[in-house]
Design a protein around this motif. Structure first.
Motif, PDB file in Angstrom:
ATOM      1  N   MET A   1       4.508  -4.152  -0.064  1.00 54.92           N
ATOM      2  CA  MET A   1       3.263  -3.367   0.686  1.00 54.92           C
ATOM      3  C   MET A   1       3.785  -2.839   1.852  1.00 54.92           C
ATOM      4  N   PRO A   2       3.376  -1.526   2.179  1.00 50.04           N
ATOM      5  CA  PRO A   2       3.593  -1.105   3.678  1.00 50.04           C
ATOM      6  C   PRO A   2       3.257  -1.794   4.800  1.00 50.04           C
ATOM      7  N   GLU A   3       3.966  -2.340   5.853  1.00 50.34           N
ATOM      8  CA  GLU A   3       3.529  -3.086   7.143  1.00 50.34           C
ATOM      9  C   GLU A   3       2.468  -2.247   7.716  1.00 50.34           C
ATOM     10  N   SER A   4       2.340  -1.001   7.697  1.00 53.09           N
ATOM     11  CA  SER A   4       1.437  -0.318   8.464  1.00 53.09           C
ATOM     12  C   SER A   4      -0.191  -0.530   7.815  1.00 53.09           C
ATOM     13  N   LEU A   5      -0.026  -0.783   6.418  1.00 54.96           N
ATOM     14  CA  LEU A   5      -1.526  -1.364   6.062  1.00 54.96           C
ATOM     15  C   LEU A   5      -1.736  -2.586   6.640  1.00 54.96           C
ATOM     16  N   ARG A   6      -0.831  -3.590   6.774  1.00 57.94           N
ATOM     17  CA  ARG A   6      -1.355  -4.773   7.172  1.00 57.94           C
ATOM     18  C   ARG A   6      -1.411  -4.617   8.699  1.00 57.94           C
ATOM     19  N   GLY A   7      -1.148  -3.808   9.255  1.00 56.19           N
ATOM     20  CA  GLY A   7      -1.285  -3.823  10.760  1.00 56.19           C
ATOM     21  C   GLY A   7      -2.545  -3.030  11.244  1.00 56.19           C
ATOM     22  N   LEU A   8      -3.157  -2.533  10.392  1.00 59.56           N
ATOM     23  CA  LEU A   8      -4.590  -1.934  10.580  1.00 59.56           C
ATOM     24  C   LEU A   8      -5.421  -2.948  11.299  1.00 59.56           C
ATOM     25  N   GLY A   9      -6.116  -2.579  12.281  1.00 56.72           N
ATOM     26  CA  GLY A   9      -6.987  -3.554  13.177  1.00 56.72           C
ATOM     27  C   GLY A   9      -8.283  -3.846  12.422  1.00 56.72           C
ATOM     28  N   ARG A  10      -8.253  -2.993  11.401  1.00 58.64           N
ATOM     29  CA  ARG A  10      -9.592  -3.300  10.531  1.00 58.64           C
ATOM     30  C   ARG A  10      -9.783  -4.563   9.929  1.00 58.64           C
ATOM     31  N   HIS A  46      -0.907   4.357   1.820  1.00 54.47           N
ATOM     32  CA  HIS A  46      -2.123   3.602   2.115  1.00 54.47           C
ATOM     33  C   HIS A  46      -3.030   4.702   2.883  1.00 54.47           C
ATOM     34  N   GLY A  47      -4.224   4.326   2.777  1.00 54.67           N
ATOM     35  CA  GLY A  47      -5.285   4.918   3.820  1.00 54.67           C
ATOM     36  C   GLY A  47      -5.912   3.768   4.546  1.00 54.67           C
ATOM     37  N   TYR A  48      -7.230   3.633   4.849  1.00 57.77           N
ATOM     38  CA  TYR A  48      -7.740   3.016   5.700  1.00 57.77           C
ATOM     39  C   TYR A  48      -8.215   1.754   4.968  1.00 57.77           C
ATOM     40  N   ASN A  49      -8.673   1.881   3.637  1.00 54.85           N
ATOM     41  CA  ASN A  49      -9.185   0.874   2.641  1.00 54.85           C
ATOM     42  C   ASN A  49      -8.440   0.654   1.358  1.00 54.85           C
ATOM     43  N   SER A  50      -7.151   1.292   1.181  1.00 56.36           N
ATOM     44  CA  SER A  50      -6.604   1.410  -0.024  1.00 56.36           C
ATOM     45  C   SER A  50      -5.151   1.593  -0.067  1.00 56.36           C
ATOM     46  N   LEU A  51      -4.442   0.946  -1.115  1.00 61.00           N
ATOM     47  CA  LEU A  51      -3.032   1.092  -1.435  1.00 61.00           C
ATOM     48  C   LEU A  51      -3.050   2.131  -2.633  1.00 61.00           C
ATOM     49  N   VAL A  52      -2.194   3.156  -2.474  1.00 64.70           N
ATOM     50  CA  VAL A  52      -1.978   3.928  -3.423  1.00 64.70           C
ATOM     51  C   VAL A  52      -0.492   3.955  -3.868  1.00 64.70           C
ATOM     52  N   VAL A  53      -0.148   3.732  -5.194  1.00 65.08           N
ATOM     53  CA  VAL A  53       1.243   3.547  -5.755  1.00 65.08           C
ATOM     54  C   VAL A  53       1.410   4.649  -6.714  1.00 65.08           C
ATOM     55  N   PRO A  54       2.645   5.463  -6.579  1.00 66.49           N
ATOM     56  CA  PRO A  54       3.089   6.359  -7.687  1.00 66.49           C
ATOM     57  C   PRO A  54       3.348   5.570  -8.856  1.00 66.49           C
ATOM     58  N   VAL A  66      -5.515   0.959  -5.441  1.00 72.69           N
ATOM     59  CA  VAL A  66      -6.210  -0.458  -5.429  1.00 72.69           C
ATOM     60  C   VAL A  66      -7.007  -0.465  -4.074  1.00 72.69           C
ATOM     61  N   THR A  67      -8.251  -0.560  -4.215  1.00 70.98           N
ATOM     62  CA  THR A  67      -9.093  -0.206  -2.920  1.00 70.98           C
ATOM     63  C   THR A  67      -9.823  -1.718  -2.566  1.00 70.98           C
ATOM     64  N   TRP A  68     -10.196  -1.673  -1.235  1.00 64.77           N
ATOM     65  CA  TRP A  68     -10.837  -2.941  -0.827  1.00 64.77           C
ATOM     66  C   TRP A  68     -12.235  -3.011  -1.702  1.00 64.77           C
ATOM     67  N   PRO A  69     -12.768  -3.835  -1.715  1.00 63.21           N
ATOM     68  CA  PRO A  69     -14.143  -4.128  -2.443  1.00 63.21           C
ATOM     69  C   PRO A  69     -15.162  -3.440  -1.543  1.00 63.21           C
ATOM     70  N   ASP A  70     -15.785  -2.215  -2.324  1.00 66.01           N
ATOM     71  CA  ASP A  70     -16.749  -1.387  -1.631  1.00 66.01           C
ATOM     72  C   ASP A  70     -17.838  -1.037  -2.366  1.00 66.01           C
ATOM     73  N   LEU A  71     -19.297  -1.054  -2.096  1.00 72.43           N
ATOM     74  CA  LEU A  71     -20.316  -0.463  -2.832  1.00 72.43           C
ATOM     75  C   LEU A  71     -20.040   0.839  -3.327  1.00 72.43           C
ATOM     76  N   GLN A  72     -19.402   1.683  -2.131  1.00 70.90           N
ATOM     77  CA  GLN A  72     -19.297   3.136  -2.314  1.00 70.90           C
ATOM     78  C   GLN A  72     -18.299   3.270  -3.513  1.00 70.90           C
ATOM     79  N   LEU A  73     -17.428   2.513  -3.849  1.00 72.08           N
ATOM     80  CA  LEU A  73     -16.661   2.555  -5.022  1.00 72.08           C
ATOM     81  C   LEU A  73     -17.170   3.159  -6.272  1.00 72.08           C
ATOM     82  N   GLU A  74     -18.444   2.676  -6.635  1.00 71.02           N
ATOM     83  CA  GLU A  74     -19.183   3.204  -7.783  1.00 71.02           C
ATOM     84  C   GLU A  74     -19.377   4.401  -7.617  1.00 71.02           C
TER      85      GLU A  74
END
Length: 290
Positions: A1-10, A46-54, A66-74
């Motif tokens: 997992m990218p450390e930059s994703l883990r390091g996001l302040g969110r 990764h983006g702000y809410n998800s991890l993308v794996v080729p 793989v996305t953070w659980p979000d009602l907008q995903l639907e």
């Protein structure tokens, strides 16, 4: 997992649930690769809410998201199914409850963000129009959003210490009342901006990560101004609106009104959120249009 994703302040705001989701990502990727017969084929992004794996399935290049659980995903999945790979990323498989999507792989290194504005604006405008299909029932409408701005703008302005001239606020309130009555309705990608348009292997431009509302396409002009305003500048705000109107077959007057209303609203929202750059950009846009 990218450390930059883990390091996001969110993740500080998500607490223990966010920590558990992050820690489970390697196992989640492994589990879904097994389920869908996938082989990892590159470094994760990764983006702000998800991890993308080729990944690959047989010889086909794909992307596992793989996305953070979000009602907008639907709603995102609903939009991708409606568009069915036409001008938007093709959805191959999905488990909405798990927040896992398998999609066509695009070139993440080639987005409209790197294309000169004179070329990028007509492209993104044409995409906005082509994706304007009949909306499903139950989506939030642009008219309802305008009505909410009409109710809330003055309070936000007051709470923030009156950061803009009263004339600017009053113009926003007047436009919010007017635009709340818009009744024309198509599907509108509420998160369309230049970084969300990527190249396919065939060289076509394709939209990713939609967020959708129903209503008028002119609603989406403002983000296409502020997301590259540092290049655009105040002197070319009107040019950009005209170019988008030509490419997307928009009503120019309505496009200007929505751009001004959304600039006023985002100016105040950005200040409340502690942003430092976007409120200034919105100030310049509002001043250029007043």
């Amino acid at each position: 997992m990218p450390e930059s994703l883990r390091g996001l302040g969110r993740w500080q705001h998500e607490g223990e649930a966010g920590s558990r989701w992050l820690e489970a990502l390697p196992d989640t990727v492994y589990e879904w690769c097994q389920r869908w017969n996938l082989e990892v084929d590159g470094r994760p992004m990764h983006g702000y809410n998800s991890l993308v794996v080729p990944v690959r399935r047989d010889s086909e290049p794909l992307a596992l998201k793989v996305t953070w659980p979000d009602l907008q995903l639907e709603e995102q999945v609903l939009a991708l199914r409606l568009w069915d790979g036409h001008d938007a990323v093709r959805l191959v498989d999905v488990d909405t409850a798990a927040g896992v999507l398998l999609m066509q792989r695009l070139d993440h290194n080639r987005s409209l963000r790197e294309v000169p504005l004179e070329e990028a604006v007509p492209v993104i405008g044409s995409l906005l129009r082509r994706l304007a299909v009949e909306p499903p029932a139950g989506l939030r409408s642009t008219g309802a959003i305008a009505a909410q701005h009409r109710r809330e703008l003055a309070g936000h302005w007051q709470d923030l210490g009156r950061p803009m001239p009263r004339r600017t606020l009053d113009c926003g309130l007047e436009l919010a009342g007017e635009l709340s009555s818009d009744d024309y309705s198509v599907l509108v990608n509420n998160d369309l901006h230049y970084e969300q348009v990527l190249r396919t292997s065939d060289g076509d431009w394709t939209v990713v990560d939609p967020m959708i509302v129903s209503g008028v396409l002119e609603f989406q002009v403002a983000p296409l101004l502020w997301s590259r305003f540092d290049e655009l500048g105040s002197s070319r705000v009107e040019w950009c609106i005209d170019a988008l109107a030509d490419a997307a077959d928009l009503d120019r007057d309505r496009a200007r009104k929505w751009a001004l209303l959304r600039a006023v609203e985002y100016w105040l929202w950005g200040l409340k959120a502690g942003l430092t750059e976007d409120p200034v950009r919105c100030q310049y846009i509002a001043e250029a249009l007043l």
